[in-house]
Scaffold this motif. Sequence first.
Motif, mmCIF file in Angstrom:
data_model
loop_
_atom_site.group_PDB
_atom_site.id
_atom_site.type_symbol
_atom_site.label_atom_id
_atom_site.label_comp_id
_atom_site.label_asym_id
_atom_site.label_seq_id
_atom_site.Cartn_x
_atom_site.Cartn_y
_atom_site.Cartn_z
ATOM 1 N N ARG A 59 0.916 -1.213 0.050
ATOM 2 C CA ARG A 59 0.035 -0.058 -0.016
ATOM 3 C C ARG A 59 0.825 1.316 -0.029
ATOM 4 O O ARG A 59 0.610 2.205 -0.743
ATOM 5 C CB ARG A 59 -0.905 0.043 1.271
ATOM 6 C CG ARG A 59 -1.630 1.222 1.181
ATOM 7 C CD ARG A 59 -2.863 1.300 2.412
ATOM 8 N NE ARG A 59 -3.693 0.217 2.222
ATOM 9 C CZ ARG A 59 -4.701 -0.057 1.356
ATOM 10 N NH1 ARG A 59 -5.201 1.176 0.740
ATOM 11 N NH2 ARG A 59 -5.704 -1.056 1.118
ATOM 12 N N GLY A 60 1.924 1.215 0.715
ATOM 13 C CA GLY A 60 2.793 2.364 0.753
ATOM 14 C C GLY A 60 3.298 2.703 -0.571
ATOM 15 O O GLY A 60 3.399 3.965 -0.810
ATOM 16 N N GLY A 61 3.822 1.747 -1.183
ATOM 17 C CA GLY A 61 4.350 2.113 -2.556
ATOM 18 C C GLY A 61 3.439 2.573 -3.608
ATOM 19 O O GLY A 61 3.621 3.261 -4.265
ATOM 20 N N VAL A 62 2.401 1.785 -3.554
ATOM 21 C CA VAL A 62 1.161 2.014 -4.521
ATOM 22 C C VAL A 62 0.659 3.481 -4.174
ATOM 23 O O VAL A 62 0.325 4.091 -5.177
ATOM 24 C CB VAL A 62 0.131 0.996 -4.597
ATOM 25 C CG1 VAL A 62 -1.102 1.620 -5.387
ATOM 26 C CG2 VAL A 62 0.670 -0.264 -4.989
ATOM 27 N N ASP A 63 0.563 3.799 -3.205
ATOM 28 C CA ASP A 63 0.020 4.999 -2.565
ATOM 29 C C ASP A 63 0.795 5.999 -3.215
ATOM 30 O O ASP A 63 0.419 7.093 -3.715
ATOM 31 C CB ASP A 63 -0.386 5.194 -1.292
ATOM 32 C CG ASP A 63 -1.542 4.450 -0.560
ATOM 33 O OD1 ASP A 63 -2.337 4.144 -1.657
ATOM 34 O OD2 ASP A 63 -1.615 4.511 0.572
#
Length: 589
Positions: free
Chosen positions: A185-189
């Motif tokens: 989620r961190g990278g995709v966000d």
Amino acid sequence: MTTAAPDSEAAGDDTPSADSAPTRPARRRRRARWIVLSVLAVVVVLGAVAAWLGSRVLTVQNELTAAQAAVNDVRKGGDPKAALQVVADRSAAAVAASDGALWGLAEQTPVIGPNLKAARLASRSLNELSAGLAVPAMAALDAPGSEPTLQRLLPVVQRASAEISTLTAEIKQVRQSPDLMPQVRGGVDQLGDIMDAADPVLQLMPGMLGADGPRNYILAAQSNAEVLALGGSVASQSLVRFADGTAKIVKQADSTQYRNGVAVKSDIDKSALKLYNDYLITHINTSVGRPDFPTAAKTIRAFWNRDIDPDKVDGVISVDPLALARVMRATGPVKVDGHTINSDNAASFLLSRAYQLYEPKVADKIFKEVAVSVMDKLVSGEFNVAKLVPALAEGIEAGSIMFWSADPAIQQQIASTPLAGILPTDNKESTTIGVFYRDASLGSKIDYYLRSKVKTTSTCNADGTRSYTVSTTLWLDLSKAENAKLPRYVTGGDPATKVYRTQLFVYGPPGTTVTDSPRRTEKSWNWRPTDSTDLGRPVPSFMTINDLGKKVTLSVTFTGPTGEYGPVAVRTTPIVHPTQVEIGAGCGG
């Protein structure tokens, strides 16, 4: 009597009869063996698929990590061309690893599926941004030939925009999944935020650059030697026309060519006119006196259409010498009237030295020539990309570069960015406090020497309310001996008797009120009533007298009801010596 054996038995025939068929337990054992073998086969196949998928996932992770490292290298000053090629190569490897039917099937599984889909989309998005957009754009900039830079860039943007738009929508959808693991989620966000910002720009850019017909923009040059809220006096204006990727200046003007003193038609708020007076709409020089660039841009356009040219204006771009100095790191120096202007001396020459060498009108003309020369270099591609991007980013963040579009779709896309020059209307993302200055020294250009400090503190009160105290210090970094040597049109009068004044406007957070304000002193007093408001904010304002070498400090406190308050942020007028801002530890954000 002896009985003979049956023929079949005598013949040695061992074919079982019905009575000698295998028992039920035997059949069960055989069926069980087949089931076990089948399960083992499935397990082996699934294990192989899992191993393949796991290796692909690790490959994607490793490639994306390497790509991120390359991006970080650029942020630290690395070679952008080399880094972008690394990002393109690594993201391409990640795309290849996340391709195929098995990966697609795995994306349909519960829990793990959305994470795999997110990884695939992240790989494709990063590859499209690098290999599909950035690398070809760099190649277009470096390509030999006489074509204008923008004309070479437009096809690249148009090719990449459709794919980036599709990927942006897909990433937005996968980000809504509750099953994304924290690291995914961190990278995709992070990547999703970049795509969200890039998509509308790429969609709108071709039209803005004249791909669908000519676009006219007023380039307004501000002079920070005469400080106003958004920078300084609007010394000169140029009409820049973009058409099919080309740009040229088609008309120029300065403040003497306008009917100053006669108000232009405007829908400006009455609160602004009460706070600043009608100079906002009667003099083009002071049209940037309110800290809201759409107000200034519409007013500048109204002046231009009334007094210079009635043709349609599609937007207004504002720059000051501080922005030019930054951009000249990328474009290199320019020569004007025998002077070499570069990134190191641009601000000092245009805002100080020029006024000592020339009459104000000539100095303003030189400023305009420098701005036009820098723009010509940008349009023709004579710049270093690695240095240009951070220079523009710094200028925008500092408020030295602003843009307003007459197209509502474009304006909506940029409204929440520093480029738009708009104060936030709530405190959710940040509790933004504005501290702005306006020269009141009657015609001087003394603000080259202006310095300032701002300190904020916040307090959570027992009744649940929140208070913010803003302390501002102003002074002129100029000795009496230095002042005595300055020309009269810089000091605005006899240096021996001249009184320098600066107006201070403090915009409190939306929803707050002024609960503490300084009393009148010999060196400062209220410019307008302390309960004045503008742009949905309380705005106490003060007139200060700046004695040479002496500092004036004013503090005001705002208090707001219980509610949501983001981290404190401070916006100030861009001045030659940037305001020193200190955000003290305090309540919550």
